[in-house]
Scaffold this active site. Sequence first.
Site, PDB file in Angstrom:
ATOM      1  N   GLU A  64     -11.566  -4.293   5.628  1.00 58.12           N
ATOM      2  CA  GLU A  64     -10.822  -3.418   4.712  1.00 58.12           C
ATOM      3  C   GLU A  64     -11.243  -1.966   4.869  1.00 58.12           C
ATOM      4  O   GLU A  64     -12.443  -1.661   4.948  1.00 58.12           O
ATOM      5  CB  GLU A  64     -11.077  -3.890   3.280  1.00 58.12           C
ATOM      6  CG  GLU A  64      -9.855  -3.935   2.429  1.00 58.12           C
ATOM      7  CD  GLU A  64      -8.783  -4.891   2.938  1.00 58.12           C
ATOM      8  OE1 GLU A  64      -7.847  -4.422   3.625  1.00 58.12           O
ATOM      9  OE2 GLU A  64      -8.888  -6.088   2.650  1.00 58.12           O
ATOM     10  N   HIS A  65     -10.244  -1.096   4.880  1.00 58.58           N
ATOM     11  CA  HIS A  65     -10.463   0.353   5.026  1.00 58.58           C
ATOM     12  C   HIS A  65     -11.201   0.678   6.321  1.00 58.58           C
ATOM     13  O   HIS A  65     -12.098   1.523   6.330  1.00 58.58           O
ATOM     14  CB  HIS A  65     -11.223   0.910   3.805  1.00 58.58           C
ATOM     15  CG  HIS A  65     -10.361   1.006   2.586  1.00 58.58           C
ATOM     16  ND1 HIS A  65      -9.426   2.000   2.415  1.00 58.58           N
ATOM     17  CD2 HIS A  65     -10.272   0.208   1.486  1.00 58.58           C
ATOM     18  CE1 HIS A  65      -8.805   1.819   1.245  1.00 58.58           C
ATOM     19  NE2 HIS A  65      -9.296   0.736   0.677  1.00 58.58           N
ATOM     20  N   ASP A  67      -9.118   0.252   9.423  1.00 56.69           N
ATOM     21  CA  ASP A  67      -8.095   0.463  10.469  1.00 56.69           C
ATOM     22  C   ASP A  67      -7.890   1.939  10.785  1.00 56.69           C
ATOM     23  O   ASP A  67      -7.754   2.328  11.946  1.00 56.69           O
ATOM     24  CB  ASP A  67      -6.759  -0.241  10.130  1.00 56.69           C
ATOM     25  CG  ASP A  67      -6.124   0.178   8.811  1.00 56.69           C
ATOM     26  OD1 ASP A  67      -6.774   0.881   8.017  1.00 56.69           O
ATOM     27  OD2 ASP A  67      -4.958  -0.203   8.576  1.00 56.69           O
ATOM     28  N   GLY A 185      -1.420  -4.719  -2.841  1.00 58.06           N
ATOM     29  CA  GLY A 185      -2.308  -4.914  -1.688  1.00 58.06           C
ATOM     30  C   GLY A 185      -1.796  -5.956  -0.715  1.00 58.06           C
ATOM     31  O   GLY A 185      -2.544  -6.421   0.150  1.00 58.06           O
ATOM     32  N   SER A 187       1.030  -5.361   0.997  1.00 53.33           N
ATOM     33  CA  SER A 187       1.772  -4.612   1.988  1.00 53.33           C
ATOM     34  C   SER A 187       3.290  -4.639   1.853  1.00 53.33           C
ATOM     35  O   SER A 187       4.016  -4.754   2.839  1.00 53.33           O
ATOM     36  CB  SER A 187       1.359  -5.173   3.358  1.00 53.33           C
ATOM     37  OG  SER A 187       1.795  -4.359   4.351  1.00 53.33           O
ATOM     38  N   SER A 188       3.742  -4.492   0.606  1.00 53.76           N
ATOM     39  CA  SER A 188       5.187  -4.459   0.391  1.00 53.76           C
ATOM     40  C   SER A 188       5.806  -3.220   1.043  1.00 53.76           C
ATOM     41  O   SER A 188       6.900  -3.276   1.607  1.00 53.76           O
ATOM     42  CB  SER A 188       5.501  -4.470  -1.102  1.00 53.76           C
ATOM     43  OG  SER A 188       4.833  -3.406  -1.744  1.00 53.76           O
ATOM     44  N   ASP A 232      -0.995  -3.134   8.585  1.00 55.28           N
ATOM     45  CA  ASP A 232       0.095  -3.858   7.928  1.00 55.28           C
ATOM     46  C   ASP A 232       1.299  -4.028   8.846  1.00 55.28           C
ATOM     47  O   ASP A 232       1.907  -5.090   8.928  1.00 55.28           O
ATOM     48  CB  ASP A 232       0.534  -3.116   6.663  1.00 55.28           C
ATOM     49  CG  ASP A 232      -0.644  -2.852   5.743  1.00 55.28           C
ATOM     50  OD1 ASP A 232      -1.701  -3.437   5.979  1.00 55.28           O
ATOM     51  OD2 ASP A 232      -0.484  -2.059   4.800  1.00 55.28           O
ATOM     52  N   ASN A 276      -0.129   2.133  -6.810  1.00 53.29           N
ATOM     53  CA  ASN A 276       0.746   2.702  -5.791  1.00 53.29           C
ATOM     54  C   ASN A 276      -0.036   3.795  -5.068  1.00 53.29           C
ATOM     55  O   ASN A 276      -0.306   4.853  -5.628  1.00 53.29           O
ATOM     56  CB  ASN A 276       2.011   3.272  -6.446  1.00 53.29           C
ATOM     57  CG  ASN A 276       2.991   3.772  -5.398  1.00 53.29           C
ATOM     58  OD1 ASN A 276       2.585   4.341  -4.375  1.00 53.29           O
ATOM     59  ND2 ASN A 276       4.260   3.548  -5.628  1.00 53.29           N
ATOM     60  N   LYS A 277      -0.381   3.514  -3.832  1.00 54.84           N
ATOM     61  CA  LYS A 277      -1.235   4.452  -3.080  1.00 54.84           C
ATOM     62  C   LYS A 277      -0.607   5.832  -2.952  1.00 54.84           C
ATOM     63  O   LYS A 277      -1.297   6.838  -3.007  1.00 54.84           O
ATOM     64  CB  LYS A 277      -1.483   3.935  -1.662  1.00 54.84           C
ATOM     65  CG  LYS A 277      -2.426   2.791  -1.581  1.00 54.84           C
ATOM     66  CD  LYS A 277      -2.755   2.475  -0.158  1.00 54.84           C
ATOM     67  CE  LYS A 277      -1.547   2.351   0.740  1.00 54.84           C
ATOM     68  NZ  LYS A 277      -0.630   1.288   0.403  1.00 54.84           N
TER      69      LYS A 277
HETATM   70  P1  NG1 Z   1      -2.158  -1.852   1.350  1.00 54.49           P
HETATM   71  O1  NG1 Z   1      -2.230  -0.806   0.329  1.00 54.49           O
HETATM   72  O2  NG1 Z   1      -2.858  -3.058   0.951  1.00 54.49           O
HETATM   73  O3  NG1 Z   1      -0.794  -2.122   1.838  1.00 54.49           O
HETATM   74  C1  NG1 Z   1      -3.565  -0.114   2.873  1.00 54.49           C
HETATM   75  C2  NG1 Z   1      -3.139   0.454   4.225  1.00 54.49           C
HETATM   76  C3  NG1 Z   1      -3.760  -0.304   5.390  1.00 54.49           C
HETATM   77  C4  NG1 Z   1      -5.261  -0.430   5.202  1.00 54.49           C
HETATM   78  C5  NG1 Z   1      -5.571  -1.003   3.810  1.00 54.49           C
HETATM   79  C6  NG1 Z   1      -7.047  -1.076   3.518  1.00 54.49           C
HETATM   80  C7  NG1 Z   1      -0.852   1.348   4.089  1.00 54.49           C
HETATM   81  C8  NG1 Z   1       0.560   1.150   4.431  1.00 54.49           C
HETATM   82  N1  NG1 Z   1      -1.692   0.366   4.399  1.00 54.49           N
HETATM   83  O4  NG1 Z   1      -2.966  -1.349   2.681  1.00 54.49           O
HETATM   84  O5  NG1 Z   1      -3.460   0.355   6.596  1.00 54.49           O
HETATM   85  O6  NG1 Z   1      -5.930   0.780   5.406  1.00 54.49           O
HETATM   86  O7  NG1 Z   1      -4.973  -0.214   2.789  1.00 54.49           O
HETATM   87  O8  NG1 Z   1      -7.690  -1.881   4.433  1.00 54.49           O
HETATM   88  O9  NG1 Z   1      -1.215   2.383   3.568  1.00 54.49           O
END
Ligand code: NG1
Length: 511
Positions: A64-65, A67, A185, A187-188, A232, A276-277
């Site tokens: 995790e974190h 890539d 988390g 990856s939608s 993702d 929501n990132k």
């Molecule tokens: P999520 O938020 O789980 O889709 C994000 C990043 C990944 C990776 C993970 C942490 C996007 C689209 N995806 O995934 O590339 O960094 O966090 O491992 O931002």
Amino acid sequence: MTANGNGAGDMLGPGIELVAQQKLQPEAIIYSRLQKLGAFYREQFGAEPDFFVRVPGRVNIIGEHVDYCGYSVLPMAVTQSIVLAVGSNPTKHQLQLRNVDQAHFQNFDCDLKNLRLVIIDPTNNCTQTNYIFDTSSVELPLPGGPAWYKYFMCGVRGIEEKLGKKFSPIGMRIAVDGNVPLAAGLSSSSAMVSSSVLATAHVQGMQLDRKELASISAQCEQYIGTHSGGMDQAIAYLGREGCAHHIEFHPKLNGTPVTLPSGKCFVVANSLAQKNKAASSDYNERVVECRLATRWLARHKNLSNWQDIIRFIDLEEACGMDNETFENLIKEKLTKWVYTRADICQEWGITEQELETKFLTANTQHMQEFKLRQRALHVIQESGRVAKFRKICEQLAQRGSVEDVKQLGQLMRQSHESLRELYECSHPDVERLIAISEKQNVSARVTGAGWGGCIVAMCDSQEAAAAYIKALKRDYYAQLPPHLLERHQPNDFNEVVFATLPGNGAELFVQ
Ligand code: NG1
């Protein structure tokens, strides 16, 4: 709607795997869902769709974190997915998007010919956010993140960029149905972007090479504003039924199927704390801290191009370090728990303004403090755990030992602890799920970006998974506040806690 033959034209060669066109058969698991989507399409557009696209979400088992630092990950595709019904549009150049969930996702129409996709800050070095938007439509006010259609438009833009002058603004009518939980988390967002890339690429008559589509999807999702890695999108295309994948990004994208230990059952549990990132800076803050830590160490290593090295993996390679040497370097050269702006500016002989313009991204301009040591230690140790996890899985496929299996569980637990302590991306609700898992003697960790969302847990058998799910329903889900209970009907939380098997990557069906 057919291929118009103006594709990217890459030659097929070794290692190239295409998204094959499949005939939609009643036996297909997805059949009834696509039938329903087809009916919705007919209702909306009064015509039959030409093809369907399915792109899955994913669960990351470990890694995790890492890539975006260039390190490999170990995810698997899940059965939840985004499906599209796609057809040509008699109104030339018109793109019409309709979501079956009309209550939450408003219709979006635009003219692809006159559409100007304005991307602010593609270099991530200016003070604006780099959300993608178009000039032919009004911004939808959506609190909590970019409007849903922007994820789709990222994909259109990705293919437009790939094809350059060969891109033709062919009109499309698209119906969308998604069942990947949002902001959880799984990856939608990438499933949406990747499905748009696949649909647009097909309409444009491109050769549908999985790795290439994954790279385009990863690249263009950046226009949403998060500087993510490519995990993702890679698993969305490379996923294969029955196995997880060890996905490497360096020196180039590669996926190796990994057989998970036989009998083990993986369970996903959604804390229901949404994150929501793209609506917060947390994710990009971590990316920035990793980039700063890389440069800090590169400078200590006297690398003349230290400013240009932004991924740990490139530093590792430039210095010929192994994982352990790298960890020691971090411990020796990043001695403070918190670095201030002044610390960095003094060390590098730069002004605060230079720090902002050269080293911070659009939505991290406010950052005052940087936890370089903690973030770097997490990434390097986590990348070591991914390598160990894969190795143990391979050993288990040959000759299993109970000790090996225990080690897998330990790696998952260590990963979670590191994400909580060093990366600070857990959430109180996630911690409650983890505590219940511990009580049940099940190894679990937060999966995806974190700050809420899902955990992934490894159970010893199907029966153990059933007992674990029961415990989670009793001790977590049944205790939720009433407004959340209403949404998920007491005693039936099957959509938020479920056992999952590795599924296939992106698929394209014709009627
Ligand atoms: P999520 O938020 O789980 O889709 C994000 C990043 C990944 C990776 C993970 C942490 C996007 C689209 N995806 O995934 O590339 O960094 O966090 O491992 O931002």
